[in-house]
Design an enzyme around this catalytic site. Sequence first.
Site, PDB file in Angstrom:
ATOM      1  N   LYS A   1       0.802  -1.227   0.000  1.00 56.44           N
ATOM      2  CA  LYS A   1       0.000   0.000   0.000  1.00 56.44           C
ATOM      3  C   LYS A   1       0.836   1.279   0.000  1.00 56.44           C
ATOM      4  O   LYS A   1       0.378   2.320  -0.483  1.00 56.44           O
ATOM      5  CB  LYS A   1      -0.939   0.003   1.204  1.00 56.44           C
ATOM      6  CG  LYS A   1      -1.991  -1.106   1.206  1.00 56.44           C
ATOM      7  CD  LYS A   1      -3.009  -0.925   0.107  1.00 56.44           C
ATOM      8  CE  LYS A   1      -4.154  -1.924   0.207  1.00 56.44           C
ATOM      9  NZ  LYS A   1      -5.152  -1.757  -0.867  1.00 56.44           N
TER      10      LYS A   1
ATOM     11  N   SER B   1       1.712  -9.856  -0.649  1.00 53.34           N
ATOM     12  CA  SER B   1       1.293  -8.456  -0.616  1.00 53.34           C
ATOM     13  C   SER B   1       1.442  -7.785   0.735  1.00 53.34           C
ATOM     14  O   SER B   1       1.510  -6.552   0.819  1.00 53.34           O
ATOM     15  CB  SER B   1      -0.163  -8.343  -1.086  1.00 53.34           C
ATOM     16  OG  SER B   1      -0.998  -9.189  -0.309  1.00 53.34           O
TER      17      SER B   1
ATOM     18  N   GLU C   1      -9.803   5.702   3.415  1.00 59.47           N
ATOM     19  CA  GLU C   1     -10.567   4.606   4.000  1.00 59.47           C
ATOM     20  C   GLU C   1      -9.603   3.445   4.217  1.00 59.47           C
ATOM     21  O   GLU C   1      -8.558   3.374   3.581  1.00 59.47           O
ATOM     22  CB  GLU C   1     -11.687   4.178   3.054  1.00 59.47           C
ATOM     23  CG  GLU C   1     -11.297   3.149   1.991  1.00 59.47           C
ATOM     24  CD  GLU C   1     -10.183   3.586   1.043  1.00 59.47           C
ATOM     25  OE1 GLU C   1      -9.411   2.705   0.587  1.00 59.47           O
ATOM     26  OE2 GLU C   1     -10.079   4.786   0.761  1.00 59.47           O
TER      27      GLU C   1
END
Length: 398
Positions: A93, A382, A115
């Site tokens: 991210k 991830s 969010e």
Amino acid sequence: MTSLATLPDARGHFGPYGGMFVPETLMSALEDLTAEYQRAKADPEFQSELAGLLRDFAGRPTPLYFAERLTAELGGAKIYLKREDLLHTGAHKINNALGQILLARRMGKQRIIAETGAGQHGVATATVAARFGCECIIYMGAVDMERQALNVARMRFLGAKVVAVTAGQATLKEAINEAMRDWVTNVRTTHYILGSALGSHPYPMMVRDFHRVIGVEARRQILEREERLPDLLVACVGGGSNAIGLFHPFLDDAGVRMIGVEAGGEGIRTGKHAARFQGGRLGVLQGTKTFVLTNEDGQIELTHSVSAGLDYAAIGPEHSFLRDSGRIDYEYATDEEALAAFRSLAELEGIIPALETAHAIAHVIKVGPQMRDNEIIVVSCSGRGDKDVSQAAAHFGL
């Protein structure tokens, strides 16, 4: 034949998917953001600053790791992990958050909202906001705050205000709703760092582009290690940011198969899942036209996944297009399969994955033994599993 990698078109469409389905009050902000992103994309100074931050702050390039013991245990294909879990903040991210905070600065916006579901995007956003001295508000479903308490604490330590959302299922969909309400109200001063390849144009394109570094690196690294491209790429898919980041640089390589793994929850027949391609319909949700889990009346269905980051009713529009085109296949893994994979990777490789990642590992455990030992799988690792350890420990009675 036109390359699949050239989409979206100027209005953000991937074939019939994507587009801009937002209140009129946001259209000007989205058009300004699109124009600013196009300028930044062509600006060598922007690209140089982003590359420097990805290298020195986030820790790129991430390793491509040969999972020797998992490979031996399964038999069959050689398994490589693209180690996005080793990035600063513990997941992919941060790639997108860094790109978007630089855009916010170019636009003169000092108030940042986001969010988050699993909390990793919230942590990444809080991190970049702290790095650049911006005010930061994170919207998070109350259910997700409880199961991702560690990440809530991290966001608060980083100076962000975490707002609990109690409406509806109190998970990711509701958190996005609240973030969008905030943005409509404060659009002149605020930039919304959307965390996945979802929402209105330009977000699916922009988030994908900021995550392409995953696939660009993986491509270079596997060619260095094996002197050829992989046979199969595998990644988990919630909204789909880590998956499209890995897949996109390989779209024109016909010999590379790709599989996205959705959240099968407690099983498709139970209805308690988040596998949009297993019973989803074409619909519009939170700014984009894509596959959405709805009932016959168009009402959004309740979703379920053990992983907060996959627990969402829609999938990124580019994934819908690539599935229709036949370029990417989409499967699912259940909660039980993901939890078993979580434990297997920890015990065999000394790597505790995020429960989102564990869905991709679960599929590799299924297909790896069916492949030849001279074939290669690259799977997106991830995120790391620190945030999920208490939840997994409760499941296993540890």
